[in-house]
Design a protein around this motif. Structure first.
Motif, short mmCIF file in Angstrom:
data_model
loop_
_atom_site.label_atom_id
_atom_site.label_comp_id
_atom_site.label_asym_id
_atom_site.label_seq_id
_atom_site.Cartn_x
_atom_site.Cartn_y
_atom_site.Cartn_z
N LEU B 224 0.83 -1.21 0.00
CA LEU B 224 0.00 0.00 0.00
C LEU B 224 0.86 1.25 0.00
CD1 LEU B 224 -3.16 -0.33 2.27
CD2 LEU B 224 -2.98 0.63 -0.04
N ILE B 225 1.94 1.16 0.83
CA ILE B 225 2.87 2.30 0.86
C ILE B 225 3.50 2.49 -0.52
CG2 ILE B 225 5.04 3.16 1.87
CD1 ILE B 225 4.21 1.85 4.47
N SER B 226 3.80 1.37 -1.18
CA SER B 226 4.36 1.45 -2.54
C SER B 226 3.40 2.20 -3.46
CB SER B 226 4.59 0.05 -3.10
OG SER B 226 5.67 -0.56 -2.45
N LEU B 227 2.11 1.84 -3.38
CA LEU B 227 1.12 2.49 -4.24
C LEU B 227 1.04 3.99 -3.94
CD1 LEU B 227 -2.16 0.43 -4.71
CD2 LEU B 227 -0.60 1.32 -6.45
N VAL B 228 1.04 4.29 -2.62
CA VAL B 228 0.97 5.70 -2.22
C VAL B 228 2.18 6.45 -2.78
CG1 VAL B 228 1.07 7.28 -0.25
CG2 VAL B 228 -0.44 5.29 -0.18
N MET B 229 3.36 5.82 -2.68
CA MET B 229 4.57 6.49 -3.15
C MET B 229 4.50 6.74 -4.67
SD MET B 229 6.30 7.27 -0.58
CE MET B 229 7.94 7.74 -1.10
N ILE B 230 3.99 5.76 -5.42
CA ILE B 230 3.87 5.97 -6.87
C ILE B 230 2.93 7.15 -7.14
CG2 ILE B 230 3.14 4.95 -9.07
CD1 ILE B 230 4.00 2.28 -8.08
N ALA B 231 1.82 7.19 -6.35
CA ALA B 231 0.89 8.31 -6.51
C ALA B 231 1.58 9.63 -6.21
CB ALA B 231 -0.32 8.11 -5.59
N VAL B 232 2.46 9.61 -5.20
CA VAL B 232 3.21 10.84 -4.85
C VAL B 232 4.11 11.25 -6.03
CG1 VAL B 232 5.03 11.77 -3.35
CG2 VAL B 232 3.13 10.49 -2.35
N PHE B 233 4.83 10.27 -6.61
CA PHE B 233 5.71 10.59 -7.74
C PHE B 233 4.91 11.13 -8.92
CE2 PHE B 233 8.34 6.77 -6.12
CZ PHE B 233 8.89 7.56 -5.12
N LEU B 234 3.76 10.49 -9.14
CA LEU B 234 2.90 10.91 -10.25
C LEU B 234 2.44 12.36 -10.05
CD1 LEU B 234 1.60 9.57 -12.79
CD2 LEU B 234 -0.42 9.15 -11.43
N THR B 235 2.02 12.65 -8.82
CA THR B 235 1.56 14.01 -8.52
C THR B 235 2.71 15.00 -8.67
OG1 THR B 235 0.17 12.94 -6.90
CG2 THR B 235 0.21 15.34 -6.85
N ALA B 236 3.90 14.60 -8.21
CA ALA B 236 5.06 15.49 -8.31
C ALA B 236 5.34 15.80 -9.78
CB ALA B 236 6.28 14.83 -7.66
N GLY B 237 5.29 14.76 -10.62
CA GLY B 237 5.53 14.96 -12.05
C GLY B 237 4.51 15.89 -12.66
N MET B 238 3.25 15.69 -12.28
CA MET B 238 2.20 16.54 -12.85
C MET B 238 2.34 17.98 -12.39
SD MET B 238 -0.89 13.91 -12.45
CE MET B 238 -2.17 13.98 -13.60
N THR B 239 2.80 18.17 -11.15
CA THR B 239 2.98 19.52 -10.63
C THR B 239 4.07 20.24 -11.42
OG1 THR B 239 2.45 18.60 -8.48
CG2 THR B 239 3.34 20.84 -8.51
N VAL B 240 5.18 19.54 -11.63
CA VAL B 240 6.27 20.15 -12.41
C VAL B 240 5.78 20.49 -13.81
CG1 VAL B 240 8.57 19.78 -13.37
CG2 VAL B 240 8.05 18.97 -11.08
N LEU B 241 5.06 19.54 -14.42
CA LEU B 241 4.56 19.76 -15.78
C LEU B 241 3.63 20.96 -15.85
CD1 LEU B 241 3.74 16.31 -17.37
CD2 LEU B 241 5.40 18.00 -18.12
N SER B 242 2.72 21.06 -14.89
CA SER B 242 1.76 22.16 -14.98
C SER B 242 2.48 23.50 -14.79
CB SER B 242 0.61 21.99 -13.98
OG SER B 242 1.05 22.26 -12.69
N TRP B 243 3.54 23.48 -13.98
CA TRP B 243 4.33 24.71 -13.85
C TRP B 243 5.03 25.03 -15.18
CZ3 TRP B 243 9.68 25.06 -14.48
CH2 TRP B 243 10.22 26.33 -14.25
N MET B 244 5.58 23.99 -15.80
CA MET B 244 6.26 24.18 -17.09
C MET B 244 5.30 24.78 -18.11
SD MET B 244 8.58 20.81 -17.73
CE MET B 244 10.35 20.89 -17.40
N PHE B 245 4.06 24.30 -18.10
CA PHE B 245 3.10 24.77 -19.09
C PHE B 245 2.64 26.19 -18.81
CE2 PHE B 245 1.75 20.16 -19.86
CZ PHE B 245 2.96 19.95 -20.49
N ARG B 246 2.46 26.49 -17.52
CA ARG B 246 2.03 27.85 -17.19
C ARG B 246 3.08 28.85 -17.64
NH1 ARG B 246 0.61 26.09 -12.35
NH2 ARG B 246 2.38 27.08 -11.36
N THR B 247 4.35 28.49 -17.45
CA THR B 247 5.41 29.45 -17.75
C THR B 247 5.93 29.31 -19.19
OG1 THR B 247 7.03 27.90 -16.92
CG2 THR B 247 6.18 29.51 -15.35
N GLY B 248 5.50 28.25 -19.88
CA GLY B 248 6.02 28.00 -21.23
C GLY B 248 7.49 27.61 -21.20
#
Lengths: 317, 253
Positions: B224-248
């Motif tokens: 379960l912790i493994s799943l949570v950690m993958i979700a954390v990595f996924l969210t981290a990736g999406m956060t970086v991406l959305s920042w990249m897109f906002r700033t171009g």
């Protein structure tokens, strides 16, 4: 509501208001540009290197974000309604950028899909045939010559049936024959109602094709004018009269008519145009006759768009 | 949603994979087979079972993860870096597509390729060792989530990279040590307590451990912790991406 084609007729297809672009390094590429582009016209955007031509196109097409100001395409804002505006626009970039390993057919079909177009092989076939690329449809892009690659880029830009086509230096590095072919292709496009915006270094090209000319320099639009009016207004004509025997000084009667004598005394020059002096050619010839001078040759010289452009750009420096 | 554009990007990328079949599919299969021969059969036969599983079978999930991570990162990064490098990115940036659609196309294709290669390696592994999958659905969930997450990381690297060296930096220099030290070839129980604790800082540990649990029901950390950690990595990736897109960031001037 008006039907869309009537709306388009009433308002410019591209409307640029107070557009500025300042890059992160502080360089100001556009300083408050205002420009309206009419539907169906060919507008040539002339300007020296670094004038802001490509920056302006990049903003309209979505490659670059404006610092301030607004661009409307077909009545839609290029930033907030980018889906609507980019569907209307086809862009042929300055650089020959292609997927070297793709085939002509695939890369053109890809462009259509990217713009949300459903597959339409008949349309792609027509575009490729119009641009004389049909024989090359299965060739990889790296096997094509520069001129062909340029036409592939045009085919890609047309694959989603845009109403506005931006051609950024379409004939840079293209040989004379291909350049003529390109002009014919663009002419055909205009006949289908596509608006064409062309940037070019070849002023001959603008002179040949454009309906209107916009001159941009240092991030500002210097003028936008119908090509014919511009040529008429700023174009100068000169009548060169070669003398059989050189003159030491210009007779006062000829000087009074505004004629000048060349340094070697062999040529009289009568300048007219700009709406002045057209009617005086008869007078000039009569006066020369009266002075008892005999002519060996007569020639006229009309200033080209290039001369006009150079004098405009220099005048503002 | 511009579905046609997503399809266009996705199939364009998948076609690129077909063109480079040798490099994309055959080379990871050969590499993994070598691992099995050396670690699984040659050395593995002299190693006792780990958690009741033969050593060859024990390392299989780790080997699949090793390939999956590497493939997803490099596919995801090359997919977007290449148009940036050749200049064809102009077309994507001037098309009526949102950044989210661009990501779905590229990351979707990179993740699909990663999945295909991962499954091929699983099939290859079954030639060398006996493999039982206790939780096949969870195995696929772990694989898909990992593939998407790391393809996304790849995409971020591809947008960030200015040259090929930077592009290869992460898949060559970061992924292998993390995978090797993330329990691919051993259970962290075998480590001294200090290093076992340090291993918990390694994100790959959670991926390998969860994935191995889906095979054999044994894990270094709670799945379960493994799943949570993958979700954390996924969210981290999406956060970086959305920042990249906002700033171009590095895409739009």
């Amino acid at each position: 509501m008006f039907p869309p084609n009537l709306c388009a007729f009433m308002s410019p297809i591209v409307s640029i208001r107070n557009l500025t672009k300042t890059y992160a390094n502080g360089f100001s590429a556009l300083k408050g540009v205002d420009l309206d582009i009419r539907e169906g016209e060919i507008l040539a955007l002339l300007g020296p290197n670094g004038a802001g031509k490509t920056t302006m196109i990049s903003i309209i097409c979505g490659l670059s974000t404006p610092s301030s100001g607004q661009v409307l395409v077909g009545g839609h804002d290029v930033v907030s309604e980018f889906r609507e505006t980019r569907r209307l626009i086809g862009l042929v970039p300055q650089e020959l950028t292609t997927d070297q390993f793709e085939t002509v057919w695939n890369t053109v079909s890809f462009s259509r899909g990217l713009h949300g177009g459903k597959k339409n092989p008949a349309l792609i076939e027509r575009i490729l045939k119009d641009l004389s690329l049909w024989d090359k449809r299965d060739n990889k892009l790296r096997e094509l010559s520069g001129g062909m690659k340029r036409r592939v880029l045009i085919a890609k830009a047309l694959a989603h049936e845009p109403r506005i086509l931006f051609l950024d230096e379409p004939t840079a590095g293209v040989d004379v024959e291909l350049r003529r072919g390109m002009w014919t292709a663009i002419d055909r496009l205009r006949a289908t109602g596509v608006t064409v915006i062309l940037t070019t270094h070849y002023i001959e090209e603008a002179e040949e094709m454009a309906d209107r000319i916009a001159v941009i320099r240092g991030g500002e639009i210097l003028l936008v004018e119908e090509k014919r009016e511009l040529m008429q207004k700023l174009g100068r004509k000169q009548l060169h009269l070669e003398l059989k025997t050189p003159l030491g000084t210009l007779p006062p009667a000829l000087a009074a008519l505004g004629l000048t004598l060349s340094e070697d005394g062999r040529q009289l020059v009568h300048e007219y145009g700009n709406g002045a002096g057209e009617g005086r050619i008869g007078q000039v010839l009569a006066a020369i006759e009266a002075e008892g001078l005999s002519l060996s040759d007569v020639s006229t010289h009309q200033s080209s768009l290039e001369d006009i452009f150079v004098s405009l750009v220099e005048a503002r420096q | 949603m511009n579905v046609e554009a997503i399809k266009a990007i996705y199939f364009f990328e998948m076609a690129r994979m077909r063109r480079t079949l040798l490099q994309s599919v055959i080379s990871p299969v050969i590499t993994t087979s070598l691992y099995f021969i050396v670690f699984g059969t040659a050395i593995g036969s002299r190693i006792q079972e780990v958690g009741g599983v033969s050593y060859g079978a024990f390392i299989t999930p780790g080997l699949i993860m090793l390939t999956l991570l590497g493939q997803c990162i490099s596919n995801g990064s090359v997919g977007i870096y290449f148009p940036k490098f050749t200049g064809t990115i102009y077309e994507i940036l001037s098309a009526p597509v949102s950044m989210a659609e661009i990501v779905i196309g590229y990351v979707g294709a990179a993740a699909s390729k990663g999945m295909i290669i991962g499954l091929i390696i699983l099939a290859t592994a079954s030639f060398f060792v006996d493999i039982h999958i206790q939780h096949p659905v969870m195995m696929l969930v772990f694989m898909v989530l990992t593939a998407i997450t790391f393809s996304m990381f790849g995409f971020i690297i591809g947008v960030w990279a200015d040259n090929f060296e930077q592009l290869n930096l992460v898949p060559m220099l970061v992924v292998p040590p993390l995978t090797f030290l993330g329990g691919s070839f051993y259970s962290i129980d075998m480590l001294p307590p200090f290093w076992a604790a340090v291993s918990h800082l390694n994100p790959v540990l959670y991926l390998v451990s969860g994935f191995r649990w889906s095979f054999y029901g044994i894990s270094d950390v709670n799945p379960l912790i493994s799943l949570v950690m993958i979700a954390v990595f996924l969210t981290a990736g999406m956060t970086v991406l959305s920042w990249m897109f906002r700033t171009g960031y590095r895409l739009r001037k």
